[in-house]
Scaffold this motif. Structure first.
Motif, PDB file in Angstrom:
ATOM      1  N   MET A  21      59.175 -42.527  83.326  1.00 54.12           N
ATOM      2  CA  MET A  21      57.759 -42.385  82.974  1.00 54.12           C
ATOM      3  C   MET A  21      56.864 -43.022  84.033  1.00 54.12           C
ATOM      4  O   MET A  21      55.788 -42.500  84.342  1.00 54.12           O
ATOM      5  N   ALA A  22      57.322 -44.143  84.605  1.00 56.60           N
ATOM      6  CA  ALA A  22      56.566 -44.787  85.675  1.00 56.60           C
ATOM      7  C   ALA A  22      56.466 -43.862  86.895  1.00 56.60           C
ATOM      8  O   ALA A  22      55.411 -43.766  87.541  1.00 56.60           O
ATOM      9  N   ILE A  23      57.556 -43.158  87.200  1.00 59.33           N
ATOM     10  CA  ILE A  23      57.547 -42.226  88.328  1.00 59.33           C
ATOM     11  C   ILE A  23      56.571 -41.085  88.067  1.00 59.33           C
ATOM     12  O   ILE A  23      55.758 -40.723  88.932  1.00 59.33           O
ATOM     13  N   VAL A  24      56.612 -40.530  86.854  1.00 57.92           N
ATOM     14  CA  VAL A  24      55.714 -39.431  86.501  1.00 57.92           C
ATOM     15  C   VAL A  24      54.255 -39.885  86.556  1.00 57.92           C
ATOM     16  O   VAL A  24      53.385 -39.177  87.066  1.00 57.92           O
ATOM     17  N   SER A  25      53.990 -41.088  86.041  1.00 59.74           N
ATOM     18  CA  SER A  25      52.615 -41.590  86.047  1.00 59.74           C
ATOM     19  C   SER A  25      52.113 -41.795  87.469  1.00 59.74           C
ATOM     20  O   SER A  25      50.949 -41.515  87.779  1.00 59.74           O
ATOM     21  N   ASP A  26      53.003 -42.248  88.361  1.00 61.90           N
ATOM     22  CA  ASP A  26      52.606 -42.427  89.757  1.00 61.90           C
ATOM     23  C   ASP A  26      52.338 -41.076  90.414  1.00 61.90           C
ATOM     24  O   ASP A  26      51.388 -40.921  91.193  1.00 61.90           O
ATOM     25  N   ASN A  27      53.173 -40.091  90.099  1.00 62.33           N
ATOM     26  CA  ASN A  27      52.955 -38.743  90.623  1.00 62.33           C
ATOM     27  C   ASN A  27      51.606 -38.192  90.184  1.00 62.33           C
ATOM     28  O   ASN A  27      50.828 -37.668  90.991  1.00 62.33           O
ATOM     29  N   ILE A  28      51.317 -38.316  88.894  1.00 63.84           N
ATOM     30  CA  ILE A  28      50.063 -37.775  88.362  1.00 63.84           C
ATOM     31  C   ILE A  28      48.867 -38.523  88.959  1.00 63.84           C
ATOM     32  O   ILE A  28      47.840 -37.927  89.287  1.00 63.84           O
ATOM     33  N   SER A  29      49.006 -39.832  89.119  1.00 63.14           N
ATOM     34  CA  SER A  29      47.908 -40.630  89.677  1.00 63.14           C
ATOM     35  C   SER A  29      47.561 -40.200  91.096  1.00 63.14           C
ATOM     36  O   SER A  29      46.414 -40.335  91.531  1.00 63.14           O
ATOM     37  N   ASN A  30      48.552 -39.679  91.821  1.00 68.57           N
ATOM     38  CA  ASN A  30      48.347 -39.325  93.230  1.00 68.57           C
ATOM     39  C   ASN A  30      48.256 -37.815  93.458  1.00 68.57           C
ATOM     40  O   ASN A  30      48.508 -37.336  94.561  1.00 68.57           O
ATOM     41  N   VAL A  31      47.865 -37.094  92.414  1.00 71.07           N
ATOM     42  CA  VAL A  31      47.782 -35.644  92.549  1.00 71.07           C
ATOM     43  C   VAL A  31      46.736 -35.236  93.586  1.00 71.07           C
ATOM     44  O   VAL A  31      46.826 -34.156  94.179  1.00 71.07           O
ATOM     45  N   ASN A  32      45.741 -36.076  93.856  1.00 69.64           N
ATOM     46  CA  ASN A  32      44.708 -35.770  94.847  1.00 69.64           C
ATOM     47  C   ASN A  32      44.848 -36.593  96.127  1.00 69.64           C
ATOM     48  O   ASN A  32      43.945 -36.597  96.961  1.00 69.64           O
ATOM     49  N   THR A  33      45.957 -37.298  96.277  1.00 70.44           N
ATOM     50  CA  THR A  33      46.173 -38.123  97.472  1.00 70.44           C
ATOM     51  C   THR A  33      46.698 -37.251  98.607  1.00 70.44           C
ATOM     52  O   THR A  33      47.680 -36.518  98.435  1.00 70.44           O
ATOM     53  N   THR A  34      46.051 -37.322  99.762  1.00 69.20           N
ATOM     54  CA  THR A  34      46.439 -36.502 100.911  1.00 69.20           C
ATOM     55  C   THR A  34      47.890 -36.746 101.311  1.00 69.20           C
ATOM     56  O   THR A  34      48.313 -37.888 101.501  1.00 69.20           O
ATOM     57  N   ALA A  35      48.655 -35.668 101.387  1.00 67.50           N
ATOM     58  CA  ALA A  35      50.046 -35.665 101.861  1.00 67.50           C
ATOM     59  C   ALA A  35      50.976 -36.527 101.010  1.00 67.50           C
ATOM     60  O   ALA A  35      52.038 -36.927 101.481  1.00 67.50           O
ATOM     61  N   PHE A  36      50.596 -36.816  99.748  1.00 65.82           N
ATOM     62  CA  PHE A  36      51.486 -37.592  98.874  1.00 65.82           C
ATOM     63  C   PHE A  36      52.717 -36.760  98.545  1.00 65.82           C
ATOM     64  O   PHE A  36      52.626 -35.564  98.268  1.00 65.82           O
ATOM     65  N   SER A 423      48.696 -33.052  98.093  1.00 68.65           N
ATOM     66  CA  SER A 423      49.819 -33.679  97.406  1.00 68.65           C
ATOM     67  C   SER A 423      50.821 -32.613  96.967  1.00 68.65           C
ATOM     68  O   SER A 423      50.451 -31.483  96.640  1.00 68.65           O
ATOM     69  N   SER A 424      52.101 -32.965  96.989  1.00 62.71           N
ATOM     70  CA  SER A 424      53.134 -32.020  96.549  1.00 62.71           C
ATOM     71  C   SER A 424      53.350 -32.062  95.039  1.00 62.71           C
ATOM     72  O   SER A 424      54.277 -31.432  94.522  1.00 62.71           O
ATOM     73  N   VAL A 425      52.504 -32.808  94.317  1.00 60.60           N
ATOM     74  CA  VAL A 425      52.637 -32.943  92.853  1.00 60.60           C
ATOM     75  C   VAL A 425      52.167 -31.660  92.170  1.00 60.60           C
ATOM     76  O   VAL A 425      51.094 -31.130  92.484  1.00 60.60           O
ATOM     77  N   ASP A 426      52.982 -31.173  91.223  1.00 63.39           N
ATOM     78  CA  ASP A 426      52.617 -30.040  90.371  1.00 63.39           C
ATOM     79  C   ASP A 426      52.337 -30.599  88.977  1.00 63.39           C
ATOM     80  O   ASP A 426      53.252 -31.070  88.290  1.00 63.39           O
TER      81      ASP A 426
END
Length: 478
Positions: A21-36, A423-426
């Motif tokens: 869940m921590a990994i998912v939350s970090d992914n979602i938090s960085n959905v607009n971070t350049t090149a995340f 970001s590569s987050v979907d």
């Protein structure tokens, strides 16, 4: 002890799903971070030794984090030429210091390409990392190495502010009338290139054409090509001299500003005969620097008063281009056009960055000058890199060593200017994962409460047995 094992397995599941869940939350938090680059939780079963004749011994589960660094996000156009992205594999080389060669000790690698020139002219991104590149020398070449970081420099455009390029070629397009009568100065034998010449004005030429070149300071310099019809068919006595003559200093037998003398020869079909023409008229003219000493015999230099650098230029009369040039037909003597290849003094008005990594300064006089080339760093296993603050990565034993490559070669991606990698987050994928993790976490907690209820039941039964035993003992004693 199976109930105990069940509780421990439930606890391990809670821990593993909490990490996920921590990994998912970090992914979602960085959905607009350049090149995340999104991370993923990989669950691994923990197995205790089992025997078919023994009670089952639950092992539980663990979760490990997997970086998906090689996954590329979409490239979004920004309209800002210094915003850079890499289409394909690889990273920009950056440092925390702007000094040349600092990459030796402080190298890092990133795909965050939001670079802009600071007040010192250095390219730095939003996280404070300075872009590194190979400098292009004045000849347009670069010294590169896949592993030598000392060749890298911080990309800087402040030192490239103005430019002017001297002429290296001038071209004349013209025709000399083939039926022009032989000059009396020639037929009477009074013409002499050193003592009674066209450059001095003592002899009137049959044709006198002017052309201009730009010198090392961006100034225009005028030269003349003066010609006399020779007594020999298809030949013209020729002098090339500076106007005014005082702009050059010559060595004997050149006089009156002459930089070359000789004979132009034409074929019977009216084209320039380069084999028979005096070589000095067709070869490059080497004008020595104004600050140099007296020119050797048969050569010239810029006059001391001009303050000019040495310059070599060629007068193209048709021997270079093979088209146009000077001809000899029975038509009017005329010079339709002259051209040169120089540029005037110009101011820097921006940069352009090509997909092969060249950063070029653009000047308002039309000149484009390459100043740096960007390498693309690749790794055998980019997923093994160590993530650091500011969107940079550092090599580890898992990633292998970096290799600095030309963009587009050896598996390296190409540079995309005016673009940033998203970001590569979907989000849809992350929300689905979050629901699954939440359900798994809830079920794991149910394991613990159920096992706890079972332990309570066991303890209650043990208590009842103890109570009955005590009651029975008291009854016997009574």
């Amino acid at each position: 002890m199976s109930i105990n094992n069940a509780m421990l397995a439930g606890v391990s599941s809670l821990i593993a799903n909490s990490s996920a869940m921590a990994i998912v939350s970090d992914n979602i938090s960085n959905v607009n971070t350049t090149a995340f680059k999104r991370n993923r939780a990989d669950f691994t079963r923990l197995v205790n030794p089992q025997s078919k004749n023994a009670t089952y011994n639950a092992g539980g589960v663990s979760a490990s984090t997997r970086q998906l660094v090689r996954n590329q996000g979409n490239l979004n156009t920004t309209g800002n030429v210094t915003d850079l992205a890499i289409s394909g594999q690889g990273f920009f080389a950056v440092t925390t210091e702007a000094a040349a060669g600092s990459a030796v000790n402080n190298v890092a690698f990133t795909r965050v390409g939001s670079f802009a020139a600071n007040d010192d002219g250095n390219f730095v991104n939003q996280a404070g990392y300075f872009l590194q590149g190979w400098r292009v020398d004045p000849t347009g070449n670069t010294t590169t190495s896949p592993s030598d970081l000392s060749l890298l420099e911080t990309v800087n455009i402040s030192s490239i502010s103005v430019t002017a390029t001297p002429s290296t070629t001038a071209m004349i397009n013209g025709n000399l009338k083939s039926t022009t009568p032989v000059s009396t100065a020639v037929s009477g034998g009074t013409y002499n290139a050193a003592t009674n010449n066209m450059a001095s004005g003592a002899v009137t030429p049959d044709a006198n054409w002017s052309f201009q070149i730009y010198d090392s300071l961006g100034g225009l310099r005028t030269f003349n090509v003066a010609m006399l019809k020779s007594a020999t068919a298809n030949q013209w006595i020729t002098e090339i001299y500076a106007s005014p003559a005082s702009s050059v200093t010559t060595g004997a037998p050149l006089v009156n500003g002459q930089i070359a003398t000789g004979t132009l020869v034409f074929t019977p079909s009216g084209r320039l005969d380069t084999a028979a023409t005096t070589p000095a008229l067709l070869a490059g003219f080497n004008l020595g620097a104004a600050a140099g000493g007296a020119p050797p015999a048969g050569t010239a230099k810029w006059a001391a008063s001009t303050g000019l650098a040495a310059q070599t230029f060629t007068l193209d009369l048709g021997q270079i281009s093979g088209e146009g040039g000077v001809s000899q037909f029975d038509s009017t003597t005329a010079i339709p056009s002259t051209t040169h290849d120089a540029t005037l003094f110009g101011d820097d008005r921006g940069v352009e960055i090509t997909k092969d990594g060249f950063i070029s300064a653009i000047f308002n006089n039309g000149v484009t000058k390459k100043i740096f080339k960007l390498p693309v760093a690749t790794f055998v296993n980019p997923d093994g890199l160590l993530a650091d603050r500011g969107g940079v990565y550092r090599p580890t034993s898992d990633s292998g060593q970096f290799s600095l490559k030309d963009p587009g070669l050896g598996g390296a991606g190409v540079i995309a200017s005016s673009s940033l990698e998203s970001s590569s987050v979907d989000l849809a994928q992350e929300f689905s994962s979050m629901i699954i993790i939440q359900r798994a976490y809830s079920a794991s907690s149910k394991i613990i409460t159920t096992a706890d209820d079972m332990l309570d039941e066991v303890l209650e039964r043990e208590r009842r047995v103890v109570v009955r035993g005590e009651e029975h003992g008291r009854a016997r004693n009574a």
